[in-house]
Design a protein around this motif. Sequence first.
Motif: not given
Length: 357
Positions: A133-136, A221-226, A228-230
């Motif tokens: 588990t990381v963050f991106a 998907q959350l990241l790609a759609d904006g 969330v920022v992380m």
Amino acid sequence: MKTKTILLATALTSVGFAAAAQEVTVMSWGGSYTKSQVEAYHKPFTAETGIAVNSVDSDNPATPIKAQVEAGNVTVDVADVEFSDAVRLCDEGLLEEIDVSMLPAAPDGTPATEDFIDGALQDCAVANIVWSTVFAYNTENNATAPATIADFFNTADFPGKRGLRKTAKANLEMALMADGVAADEVYDMLETDEGIDKAFAKLDSIKDDIVWWEAGAQPPQLLADGEVVMSTAYNGRIFNAAVAESQPLVVVWDGQILDFDLFVIPKGAPNLEEAKKFVAYSTDTQRLADQASWISYGPARKSSGALVGKFMDGETEMAEHMPTAEANLTNALVNNFEFWVDNDAELNERFNAWLAQ
């Protein structure tokens, strides 16, 4: 009379073919992870043995496995589960014990018991991957690149929504590391009321900015759609989105939590012998190395490491993307499965109560 004889012979032949048909149903997590298993395990297994593999997915295979065994209606033969779930389900008598003597040796003859990395072989489970588990983050949605787990919790300098898995596991550990607790002290801290309070207090600091996810496909998907920022995520899912799908996503390895996924066989599996053959085949040296060509999860066998090469694009070297790469282990935490076996119910009860506040 002749017509009846022909019909009877045809019927008997059909029954014979039905009885001879072999299959195994394997439950995993879906998305790019299941695809890596289909390509590295399922297809070659069927080609070599003639046993068909039915692939089914779940947000967490441990949950339906437990329900099926307890209901006496088992439809899955093999499941891919997290370490703490494998141990817990085994302790509850819901899994078949696995005789490690059925596992093939390494190519140089090293027994499986010596070739698998420490902890990878359990009474009822055989590990296939080491993941984390990381963050991106999305480079297009962050003016400044976050570099540490503390940055994930720093909404002043890094404003925006955060994605977190809707469970206590990993969130509590990351919260403590972000609050300055050394990785090797995290579980000692979580054994105390003070430590648990400290972790929840840290989560409180970003609670209004959290978008919760439950399935592994959601964070990319959350990241790609904006949205969330992380986001926390499974490292392989971010790799797939970044490399295979060319999304502008970057993994931050600081504060990663390493874990195993393991194959288990539910008690009462309808195709037990085929299940055993699948587990043995899919955890041999070559198959584990082959999976690492499809997704950035480390093989659970030592002998597989040297066989890991490039991603399926023929360009990307996989070694640096593995959670076990030396450069990625600077501030890493190995999941303490015993802690979660003992405390999962209690801490998730508190977590759910905290969510409802």
